[in-house]
Design a protein around this motif. Structure first.
Motif, mmCIF file in Angstrom:
data_model
loop_
_atom_site.group_PDB
_atom_site.id
_atom_site.type_symbol
_atom_site.label_atom_id
_atom_site.label_comp_id
_atom_site.label_asym_id
_atom_site.label_seq_id
_atom_site.Cartn_x
_atom_site.Cartn_y
_atom_site.Cartn_z
ATOM 1 N N THR A 20 0.823 -1.200 0.000
ATOM 2 C CA THR A 20 0.000 0.000 0.000
ATOM 3 C C THR A 20 0.858 1.252 0.000
ATOM 4 O O THR A 20 0.557 2.246 -0.654
ATOM 5 C CB THR A 20 -0.910 0.001 1.242
ATOM 6 O OG1 THR A 20 -1.710 -1.171 1.201
ATOM 7 C CG2 THR A 20 -1.805 1.218 1.263
ATOM 8 N N ALA A 24 -0.399 3.744 -3.788
ATOM 9 C CA ALA A 24 -1.405 4.382 -2.953
ATOM 10 C C ALA A 24 -2.813 3.876 -3.196
ATOM 11 O O ALA A 24 -3.650 3.917 -2.311
ATOM 12 C CB ALA A 24 -1.348 5.893 -3.160
ATOM 13 N N GLU A 25 -3.122 3.383 -4.408
ATOM 14 C CA GLU A 25 -4.477 2.968 -4.703
ATOM 15 C C GLU A 25 -4.792 1.577 -4.174
ATOM 16 O O GLU A 25 -5.944 1.230 -3.975
ATOM 17 C CB GLU A 25 -4.711 2.996 -6.216
ATOM 18 C CG GLU A 25 -4.685 4.390 -6.820
ATOM 19 C CD GLU A 25 -4.909 4.340 -8.309
ATOM 20 O OE1 GLU A 25 -3.896 4.284 -9.040
ATOM 21 O OE2 GLU A 25 -6.063 4.323 -8.739
ATOM 22 N N THR A 28 -6.786 0.516 -0.118
ATOM 23 C CA THR A 28 -7.162 1.765 0.560
ATOM 24 C C THR A 28 -8.638 1.820 0.955
ATOM 25 O O THR A 28 -9.066 2.776 1.594
ATOM 26 C CB THR A 28 -6.855 2.977 -0.344
ATOM 27 O OG1 THR A 28 -7.534 2.811 -1.590
ATOM 28 C CG2 THR A 28 -5.366 3.101 -0.581
ATOM 29 N N ASP A 29 -9.413 0.794 0.599
ATOM 30 C CA ASP A 29 -10.858 0.846 0.835
ATOM 31 C C ASP A 29 -11.339 -0.029 1.992
ATOM 32 O O ASP A 29 -12.525 -0.372 2.076
ATOM 33 C CB ASP A 29 -11.623 0.472 -0.442
ATOM 34 C CG ASP A 29 -11.719 1.641 -1.415
ATOM 35 O OD1 ASP A 29 -11.330 2.762 -1.026
ATOM 36 O OD2 ASP A 29 -12.169 1.435 -2.551
#
Length: 568
Positions: A20, A24-25, A28-29
């Motif tokens: 991560t 960055a994507e 991330t959720d």
């Protein structure tokens, strides 16, 4: 039985977090919460024919190619779909060559190579291996590596639909290094591997509690550095279909619930709460009643429901098999249990359109009088109790299925209709996690079939039915020798049927293939291998906060979970 907890990736979470930081994507959720009311019993789909095992394992292990939401064959771990035009399929149709995508890694960081593909074939076709997906490799003569990223599959004879082995969620690649000591009779005993297969998919198994919950974390070595969006997945099992629907549609506790086999009016009330929706995709699922062609009498001990037990004393009569089907009102079953998510059918191959037969459409109209007349003429006489008998054999059947309100409702309807033709039935339901679990030690699995008749649904990957129709070949019958993992659940065996499937495998013309597939389908229904009931859609509950879901009835519903994300 104690729950087994297996920690399969002690450093997986740390690795995912490291990934991560670099991308960055990815991850991330937060946590994706999935609910399967039929709990998962293993994460090795080669040891279970259950859809829940195929879907849950698809988050980690993948095939070379799969079918998208439109049924189109799509490259997955390969650079392109081989064809005659691009040189990937031999002109004489005796081989297919796959080019693996460069740089793909297993979740443990090691290279994914042609050797893993070869091993997967060897694993599933090993003697005494009890591979539940053996029909996927029907007709494969050899699998060889031309180089580390090139795999050639050679067939025993020309195969005009060569996309069977390693294609679709039922035929994923497993890692040779992890499973090399789990071949043949050793396969069921490899608990660590079976409960946590190392994969190339978007998620890594962190912890598995069989028949309860699976937790996954994002795969730090997934080939797309920006995916998956979710850091983890919690796949909870158990309960029932209504409570699973409620958890998404009413309370919002979960993001996705699979297999909403719930009465239509109940779902409508839940959807009105505004937290989620039901999406339904029609593919090839058929709710059916299988008829046991072998004798399941408990007095036979270990021989029951095997060839050694001999034919079923009542169901060996074609008149009985047909009368059972004639007595059923499929329209009522559809109206009460499925609504817009179902269509009455007489076929085991209900789609695509080119393969739909109309030969058996007589079954669409209930005929109680005709069924009674047929049994009268066959010599089955009603006794003082109203139950028919002949030569000391009564028409009294144990009718089993998995625990589900729609299925129990169907059982009650069928019991009443059969009673009207002098057939008694004892109804039994088994927890879905056990019924579909594939445990060779359990007496309650649908494969073991310790009953006279049993009901469930099944389907096939993609749009071509060849490998699906191969499931009814004589050598696919479950038995102790194959760990009860054969796909021919009714124990149907007809050499003429085997010849039709063999001819289908070497026929290239699409119209001729359709003709042969219909012929095979018609034989299965006419001879009573099963009683098709409803062509089912695949309805699942999806939270309004979830994005990227492409409902897929041709492959795993979780096929594109790498693309799922949380709506911002």
């Amino acid at each position: 039985m104690k729950k087994l907890t297996v920690f399969l990736a002690s450093t997986a979470a740390a690795l995912a977090l490291a990934g991560t930081a670099a991308n960055a994507e990815r991850a991330t959720d937060g946590d994706l919460k999935i609910l399967f009311w039929q709990a998962v019993s293993t994460l090795n789909p080669y040891l279970s024919g259950g859809t829940k095992e195929i879907y849950s394992s698809s988050l980690t292990i993948e095939p070379l190619a799969r079918y998208d939401q439109t049924g189109t064959l799509t490259p997955w771990l390969v650079t392109e779909i081989p064809t005659v035009d691009n040189g990937g399929v031999a002109k004489d149709m005796t081989s297919i060559t796959w080019k693996l995508k460069p740089g793909v890694k297993w979740s443990d960081g090691t290279p994914f190579t042609a050797e893993d593909v070869i091993f997967t074939w060897q694993y599933c076709t090993a003697p005494d291996g009890g591979c539940a997906q053996k029909a996927q490799y029907e007709g494969v003569k050899s699998v060889e590596a031309l180089d580390p990223t090139t795999v050639k599959v050679t067939f025993t004879e020309p195969k005009y639909y060569p996309y069977s082995a390693f294609v679709g969620a039922q035929s994923p690649i497993i890692q040779k290094a992890q499973f090399k000591d789990c071949v043949g009779a050793k396969a069921p005993g490899c608990t660590s591997a079976n409960f946590g297969p190392i994969g190339t998919g978007p998620f890594v198994v962190k912890e598995f509690k069989p028949n309860d919950v699976v937790t996954y974390v994002a795969n730090p070595n997934y080939r797309d550095a920006a995916k998956p969006a979710f850091a983890s997945v919690t796949l909870k099992g158990g309960g029932d279909a209504p409570s699973a629907a409620r958890a998404v549609l009413e309370t919002g506790e979960f993001d996705y619930a699979w297999n909403m086999q719930v009465e239509p009016e109940v779902l409508a009330t839940m959807i009105a709460k505004g937290k989620g929706k039901i999406e339904t995709a029609f593919g090839t699922q058929v709710e059916r009643i299988n008829l046991n062609w072998f004798n399941p009498d408990p007095a036979l001990g270990d021989k029951r429901s095997t060839k050694e037990a001999g034919p079923h004393p009542a169901l060996k009569d074609p008149a009985v098999r047909k009368a059972l089907s004639m007595a059923i009102d499929r329209e009522v079953i559809d109206e009460v249990g499925y609504g817009e998510a179902g269509k009455p059918t007489c076929n085991i191959v209900p789609a695509p359109d080119i393969y739909i037969s109309t030969t058996n459409d007589w079954c669409l109209k209930q005929d109680i009088d005709g069924a009674n007349k047929l049994l009268d003429e066959a010599g089955w006489k009603k006794g003082s109790d109203g139950i028919r008998a002949k030569d000391g054999v009564k028409l009294s059947f144990l009718y089993q299925t998995s625990t589900n309100s729609v299925r129990q409702g169907t059982q009650a309807l069928v019991k009443d209709w059969w009673q009207q033709i002098g057939v008694a039935s004892e109804l039994r339901n088994v927890a879905a996690s056990v019924f579909f679990g594939g445990d060779p030690a359990s007496p309650d699995t649908f494969q073991k079939f310790y009953a006279d008749v049993e009901m469930y649904t099944n389907n096939f990957d993609g749009t071509d039915p060849e490998k699906y129709l191969a499931e009814w070949l004589c050598d696919k019958i479950p038995s102790p020798a194959n760990g009860w993992q054969g796909q021919n659940i009714p124990r149907y065996c007809n050499p003429d049927y085997d010849k039709i499937v063999a001819e289908l495998a070497k026929t290239g013309d699409l119209a001729k293939r359709a003709e042969l597939a219909k012929k095979a389908n018609d034989m299965l229904t006419a001879e009573g291998a099963h009683i098709p009931l409803i062509h089912r859609g695949q309805p699942s509950a999806i939270s309004n906060t979830l994005a990227g879901v492409n409902m897929n009835a041709w492959d795993s519903e979780l096929w594109n979970a790498a693309d799922w994300s949380r709506k911002k």
